[in-house]
Structure formats: C-alpha cells, structure tokens
Design an enzyme around this catalytic site. Structure first.
Site, PDB file in Angstrom:
ATOM      1  N   GLU A 167       0.796  -1.230   0.000  1.00  0.00           N
ATOM      2  CA  GLU A 167       0.000   0.000   0.000  1.00  0.00           C
ATOM      3  C   GLU A 167       0.830   1.284   0.000  1.00  0.00           C
ATOM      4  O   GLU A 167       0.896   2.018   0.998  1.00  0.00           O
ATOM      5  CB  GLU A 167      -0.970  -0.001   1.189  1.00  0.00           C
ATOM      6  CG  GLU A 167      -1.904  -1.196   1.176  1.00  0.00           C
ATOM      7  CD  GLU A 167      -3.012  -1.114   2.223  1.00  0.00           C
ATOM      8  OE1 GLU A 167      -2.908  -0.299   3.151  1.00  0.00           O
ATOM      9  OE2 GLU A 167      -3.994  -1.872   2.094  1.00  0.00           O
ATOM     10  N   GLU A 351      -6.069  -8.055  -0.211  1.00  0.00           N
ATOM     11  CA  GLU A 351      -6.704  -7.817   1.105  1.00  0.00           C
ATOM     12  C   GLU A 351      -8.148  -7.423   0.906  1.00  0.00           C
ATOM     13  O   GLU A 351      -8.459  -6.594   0.048  1.00  0.00           O
ATOM     14  CB  GLU A 351      -6.033  -6.659   1.873  1.00  0.00           C
ATOM     15  CG  GLU A 351      -4.740  -7.013   2.546  1.00  0.00           C
ATOM     16  CD  GLU A 351      -4.130  -5.836   3.316  1.00  0.00           C
ATOM     17  OE1 GLU A 351      -4.877  -4.965   3.805  1.00  0.00           O
ATOM     18  OE2 GLU A 351      -2.900  -5.804   3.408  1.00  0.00           O
TER      19      GLU A 351
HETATM   20  C1  FCB Z   1      -4.801  -2.213   5.271  1.00  0.00           C
HETATM   21  C2  FCB Z   1      -3.457  -2.634   5.818  1.00  0.00           C
HETATM   22  C3  FCB Z   1      -3.530  -3.641   6.934  1.00  0.00           C
HETATM   23  C4  FCB Z   1      -4.709  -3.410   7.842  1.00  0.00           C
HETATM   24  C5  FCB Z   1      -5.966  -3.246   7.038  1.00  0.00           C
HETATM   25  C6  FCB Z   1      -7.201  -3.057   7.861  1.00  0.00           C
HETATM   26  O1  FCB Z   1      -4.715  -0.944   4.760  1.00  0.00           O
HETATM   27  O2  FCB Z   1      -2.666  -3.170   4.800  1.00  0.00           O
HETATM   28  O3  FCB Z   1      -2.309  -3.613   7.611  1.00  0.00           O
HETATM   29  O4  FCB Z   1      -4.445  -2.313   8.639  1.00  0.00           O
HETATM   30  O5  FCB Z   1      -5.842  -2.157   6.175  1.00  0.00           O
END
Ligand code: FCB
Length: 440
Positions: A167, A351
């Site tokens: 990210e 994710e």
């Molecule tokens: C993302 C991150 C992870 C966690 C989630 C909720 O942005 O990669 O570490 O904090 O959000």
C-alpha cells in the site's frame, strides 16, 4: 458462505493475509527499533498508546497460527518481513535470529502445503533510516534494494510470490500528508517525496529480486472508490483529485510511467529533482497486480489549499472502522484496473475484510456481519471473472485480530479471535464457514 471453491476457475487461489508488526511481537528476537515504536510512544498518535511489542506473539506461536491457516483449506499465506527484524540498523549487519525466524516460518508454511506470499515492507521502518529522512530521502530506494537482497537471499528460493511494498498510498499520503501513520507528518513537500520514493524503492526492489532469479513478483496497492457528494461539477472534480492521489498515482507510475495531471497540480512543485528520469526503474515489469479493497469515500469540495476536498459521512451501513460497505467498488476497481492499466496481467485481491465487534458468547463468535461482507465481496470477484477480468486470487484480511495501527487493538479484523491478555486464539463463525467452503 454463498460460494465454494468449485465455483471458481481451476487454480484460483484463496488465502489470508497478516503483517509482521501487527502480529509478531516486535520486542522478541533482536529486532531493531522502528518509527512505529516511537510514533506509538508519542501521546495522541495511537489509541491507548498501544504498540506492537507483544502483539499476537506470533513470533513464538507461528506453528499454531499456520495450523489454523492450513485447516481452513487456504492455498496461500500472505505475510510480511520486518525490515528492522532482519536489519536492526536498516542497513549493514543482519540479525541472524531474524533471518532464522523467517527461514523457520517459510519451512513451516511449506510443511503445511501453504504457498508463501511475501511482502517485504508493511510499514515498520527501522528508526536509524527514519533519522535520515526515511521515505523523504531518495537513498531509501537503495537501502530497500539491499534489504530485498538480504531477506530474499535467504528465503527467496521458497517463495511462491513476492511484492516489495504494501500500500504505497499509506506509506506516502496517509503517513506524510494526513499524519495518521508513522512518521506522522503533515507536509506537502514530504508527501510528494515519499509518494515518489516509495515507487522508486518498489522498482529498485523488483530489479534486485529479478537479479536474484526470483519470479512471480507483484505490486500491492490499496484503493477507495471516490464518490462525489452531489452531481455538481466542483464535486466531481474533487472526487477526481481524490481518485488521482489515492488510486491512479501508483497505477499510473508503475504501469504507464506517468503521474496523473490532477495530482501534479498539487504535488508538482514539491517533487524531488529529476523525478521524471526515474520511470525506467518504477516501471520495472511485474507479474501480477494486487488490490487491497475495503470501502469507498464520499468526497466534497472545500476552499482550502489543494487538494481542496473533504471526506464526508456516507449513508451506507458501516463496519467498526466507520467504513461504508460498498462491494461494487471492488468489482469496479478490478474492471477498471484491467481495462486501463494492466490488461491481461493477473489481478489478485490481496486484502479484503472487515472489523466487527466480535464478542465471545458461550465460547462462540457469531460474526455473521463478516460472513455477509465476505460473501458480498466475493460475489463481485465472481462478477468480474464472468466478464473476463483476469482475477487469479482472493485473500482475506486477516487471519488474527491484531494491532490495527493507530487504532491499537480495538478493531478486530481476524477470522480468528485473539484474547490480548491470554493470547488465546478462538476461530470465529466466519473461519468455520470458510472451512466448509474451501476444503477440498
Ligand atoms: C490495510 C493494511 C492492513 C490493515 C488493514 C485493515 O490498509 O494493509 O495492515 O491495517 O488495512
């Protein structure tokens, strides 16, 4: 779950994701200090000033945790490697205990039939490098390239996939413009530099990893779908600016070798000298593109300096994070990324997940809200697949309740509940439901 493995193309990968600082227990095993340790120790930055000292004690309990991953029937485990655990000073002499830990962790994944999917950097910058300016310093690209070589020189032979940085938006914007994450700056010049250097470091690491002979290398970006607060032109322009610095800046840099004009309007004057010459490195070819997706944002224009916008409250149901649940955004990003940036390149949802209240009652955690959230988002992956978007995998954030950065241990994202006193792990209903859906 409303889906099962056989609904997906052969070879489609399911996995779950974690990150080092959020679960390992940073005080164990000779890791060096990071900017998150001191950020957390500064009043006002983190809820209850909590830090990752102990976290889930995954450092000692990784075998039990990997048993939990394997028992669901996941194909992959996405984990990250702590720079400061491997190189306590950020550079120079490696910490043998740290390298040994990732070596054991890797073998433990393989023993359980899990594909190791590594992320090199998930936000814990070694303090000695932060002292030198951290992401504001162009030299970070070289330091990061060295770290990539040291850690993957040890475990790279057994990785299924590797991505350098989790990210970039969070590393750049959230941490240097909004100040919500370490190092907690609110400065546009620092932001411009961090946003560019994080991509330069990404490309430098990709080149270093190729040099080691590694394949299946990717990039992992986070996305938020920008929705204008109303139909006015000014609101649409504001949403476009948000889209620019949140989503398109990173895709543009890596896949087109250019940054959006809407971002350069604001960051242009603050960019480091010679930035235009770095795209040869930044566009180093990758083998897949990872998308982290949680929510959308409603954007309203304001009269402040660039980017002249506010994020405003939206009407949709929200998770414990206060994030609106907007599954369509995942479909739209998969489609748009393939159409405008990546073509046939495999896309992976690296994710997706939600924070929920998750109370233990009678030994059970009935997280039906999480089950609904996952069902709704997986349906959007299926919709994209049906339209020919090359989605190759879906990873859930997260295996365990963990250290949710500035929000401390209050926000529970896990498929497995963690009692932060006893450290006991208790699988939630979502975990059991996934097991039924994914076991072969
Ligand atoms: C993302 C991150 C992870 C966690 C989630 C909720 O942005 O990669 O570490 O904090 O959000």
């Amino acid at each position: 779950m409303q889906f099962k493995r056989s609904d997906f193309p052969d070879g489609f990968l399911f996995g779950t994701a974690t990150s080092s600082y959020q679960i390992e227990g940073h005080r164990f095993g000779g890791a060096g200090e990071t900017h998150w340790d001191t950020f957390a120790r500064t009043p006002g930055n983190v809820v209850k000033a909590e830090n990752g000292d102990r976290a889930c004690d995954h450092y000692h309990r990784y075998e039990e945790d990997l048993d939990l991953v394997a028992a669901v029937g996941f194909d992959c485990y996405r984990f990250s490697t702590s720079w400061a655990r491997v190189l306590p000073e950020g550079r120079g002499t490696p910490n043998a205990e740290g390298l040994d830990f990732y070596d054991r962790l890797t073998d433990a994944m393989l023993e359980r039939g899990l594909k190791p999917c590594a992320t090199l950097y998930h936000w814990e910058l070694p303090s000695p490098l932060a002292d030198l300016g951290g992401w504001r310093n162009r030299d970070i690209a070289g330091w990061f390239g060295e770290f990539a070589q040291v850690i993957m020189g040890r475990i790279g032979d057994r990785m299924y996939s590797v991505a350098p940085i989790n990210e970039p938006w969070c590393v750049g914007w959230l941490s240097h413009f909004m100040g919500h994450h370490a190092p907690g700056l609110r400065d546009i010049r620092a932001t411009a530099r961090a946003m560019h250097h994080v991509l330069l470091a990404h490309g430098t690491a990709i080149q270093a990893l190729r040099g080691l002979g590694l394949g299946n290398l990717g990039a992992v970006f986070n996305f938020e779908w920008p929705t204008p607060v109303d139909g006015s032109e000014v609101a649409q322009a504001a949403a476009q600016r948000y889209d620019g610095y949140y989503n398109r800046f990173f895709l543009g840099g890596v896949f087109k070798g250019a940054y959006p004009d809407s971002v350069m309007e604001g960051l242009g004057p603050h960019m480091p000298a010679g930035w235009q010459d770095d795209f040869a490195t930044i566009t180093a070819p990758v083998d897949w593109c990872g998308l982290n997706y949680y929510t959308r944002k409603i954007i309203a224009p304001n009269n402040e300096p660039w980017p002249s916008l506010d994020e405003v409250d939206g009407p949709l149901p929200k998770t414990e994070m206060g994030w609106e649940i907007y599954p369509e955004g995942l479909y739209r990003f998969l489609k748009r990324t393939a159409e405008e940036y990546t073509g046939d390149l495999p896309l992976i949802v690296t994710e997706n997940g939600m924070a929920a209240p998750d109370r233990i009652e009678g030994g059970r955690i009935e997280d039906t809200d999480r089950i609904d959230y996952l069902n709704a988002h997986v349906a959007m992956v299926q919709k994209a697949l049906a339209e020919g978007v090359p989605v190759h995998g879906y990873f859930i954030w997260s295996l365990l309740d963990n250290y949710e950065w500035a929000l401390g241990y209050d926000k529970r994202f896990g498929l497995v509940h963690v009692d932060f006193d006893s450290l006991q792990r208790t699988p939630k209903a979502s975990y059991e439901a996934l097991k039924l859906a994914l076991t072969r």
